[in-house]
Design an enzyme around this catalytic site. Sequence first.
Site, PDB file in Angstrom:
ATOM      1  N   CYS A   1      66.640 124.548  61.754  1.00 34.29           N
ATOM      2  CA  CYS A   1      65.775 125.274  60.670  1.00 34.29           C
ATOM      3  C   CYS A   1      65.238 126.480  61.570  1.00 34.29           C
ATOM      4  O   CYS A   1      65.688 127.490  61.983  1.00 34.29           O
ATOM      5  CB  CYS A   1      64.739 124.291  59.910  1.00 34.29           C
ATOM      6  SG  CYS A   1      64.360 125.399  58.498  1.00 34.29           S
TER       7      CYS A   1
ATOM      8  N   HIS B   1      66.801 120.211  57.636  1.00 29.35           N
ATOM      9  CA  HIS B   1      66.268 118.892  58.661  1.00 29.35           C
ATOM     10  C   HIS B   1      67.248 117.722  58.259  1.00 29.35           C
ATOM     11  O   HIS B   1      66.972 116.891  57.591  1.00 29.35           O
ATOM     12  CB  HIS B   1      64.833 118.484  58.536  1.00 29.35           C
ATOM     13  CG  HIS B   1      64.015 119.732  58.845  1.00 29.35           C
ATOM     14  ND1 HIS B   1      63.218 119.685  59.993  1.00 29.35           N
ATOM     15  CD2 HIS B   1      63.607 120.951  58.290  1.00 29.35           C
ATOM     16  CE1 HIS B   1      62.358 120.880  59.883  1.00 29.35           C
ATOM     17  NE2 HIS B   1      62.644 121.726  58.848  1.00 29.35           N
TER      18      HIS B   1
ATOM     19  N   GLU C   1      67.351 115.275  60.588  1.00 27.65           N
ATOM     20  CA  GLU C   1      66.196 114.060  61.094  1.00 27.65           C
ATOM     21  C   GLU C   1      65.178 113.740  60.158  1.00 27.65           C
ATOM     22  O   GLU C   1      65.089 112.472  60.099  1.00 27.65           O
ATOM     23  CB  GLU C   1      65.564 114.622  62.479  1.00 27.65           C
ATOM     24  CG  GLU C   1      64.349 115.576  62.214  1.00 27.65           C
ATOM     25  CD  GLU C   1      64.599 116.827  61.775  1.00 27.65           C
ATOM     26  OE1 GLU C   1      65.704 117.531  61.364  1.00 27.65           O
ATOM     27  OE2 GLU C   1      63.438 117.599  61.588  1.00 27.65           O
TER      28      GLU C   1
HETATM   29  N1  GLN Z   1      60.180 128.820  57.502  1.00 26.80           N
HETATM   30  C1  GLN Z   1      60.317 128.569  59.118  1.00 26.80           C
HETATM   31  C2  GLN Z   1      60.397 129.728  59.662  1.00 26.80           C
HETATM   32  O1  GLN Z   1      60.856 130.719  59.163  1.00 26.80           O
HETATM   33  C3  GLN Z   1      61.233 127.552  59.115  1.00 26.80           C
HETATM   34  C4  GLN Z   1      61.025 126.317  58.500  1.00 26.80           C
HETATM   35  C5  GLN Z   1      61.636 124.918  58.988  1.00 26.80           C
HETATM   36  O2  GLN Z   1      61.871 125.014  60.285  1.00 26.80           O
HETATM   37  N2  GLN Z   1      61.682 123.949  58.277  1.00 26.80           N
HETATM   38  O3  GLN Z   1      60.469 129.715  61.054  1.00 26.80           O
END
Ligand code: GLN
Length: 203
Positions: free
Chosen positions: A81, A171, A173
Site C-alpha cells: 500500500c 494489506h 498481513e
Molecule cells: N492512503 C495511504 C497513502 O497514500 C496509503 C494507505 C495504506 O497504506 N493503507 O499513503
Amino acid sequence: MKARVGILALQGAVHEHERILEGLRVEALRVRRAADLEGLSHLILPGGESTTIRLLLDLFEITEPLVERHRAGELALFGVCAGAILLGRESEQRPRRLGLLDVAFERNAFGRQLQSFRADVDFEDGSGSMPGTFIRAPRIGEIGDRARVLARHAGEAVAVRAPGLLACTFHPELAGSPDLHRIFLGKGIWGEIEAEALAGRSG
Ligand code: GLN
C-alpha cells in the site's frame, strides 16, 4: 544464501508483518536507521502514510542506501500500500517516489477511510485467491515492461512484481494471509522475469 529479512519500522503496520513472518518461521529485524540495512537481503515497506514514511526515510538518511542496495541487486523490496506507492513511478502527486518499480500508483483512489473493504484477490496464474484488506488503497495505472501483474481484484491489477520487487495495493498481513510473503521470500524474486525476458528474446 539464507534470507535476512527486515521490516521498515518508521510508521505504519509493522507488527502484523512480523506475525506473518513468524508463521513462516522467519525472523525479521525492525529497520529504523540506515545501519540496520546492512546484511539484509529482503525488506518490507509496510502500509501507513506514504508522505510520512518518505519524510522519515529522508530524515534518517535511509533513502539513499536503500535505493543503492536494491540497484546493486542485494536488497529485494516488498511494498504494501503506502510502501508500494513509494516504490513506484514518479508522479505529480506527493510524496516523491523512489522510482524503482515502473508502475504508476494513484493515491487514495478508492475514496475515504470509510470506503475501506475486505476482498479476495485472484492470482493471475490461476493458482487461486487470497484475502486482502484495502485501506485508502492506491489504484494501479500504467505498468511498465519489466513489471508483471501478479493478482487482480474485480479485473484490476492489485499486486505486481518485477525483478527484486513485489508490490500490492492492499494489506495481505491484516487478513493474515502469508501467500505474498512466501512469494517475496521465494527463490524467483530476482530471477524469473529476467529469465522469461531472455528466453523471449532468443526464441
Ligand atoms: N492512503 C495511504 C497513502 O497514500 C496509503 C494507505 C495504506 O497504506 N493503507 O499513503
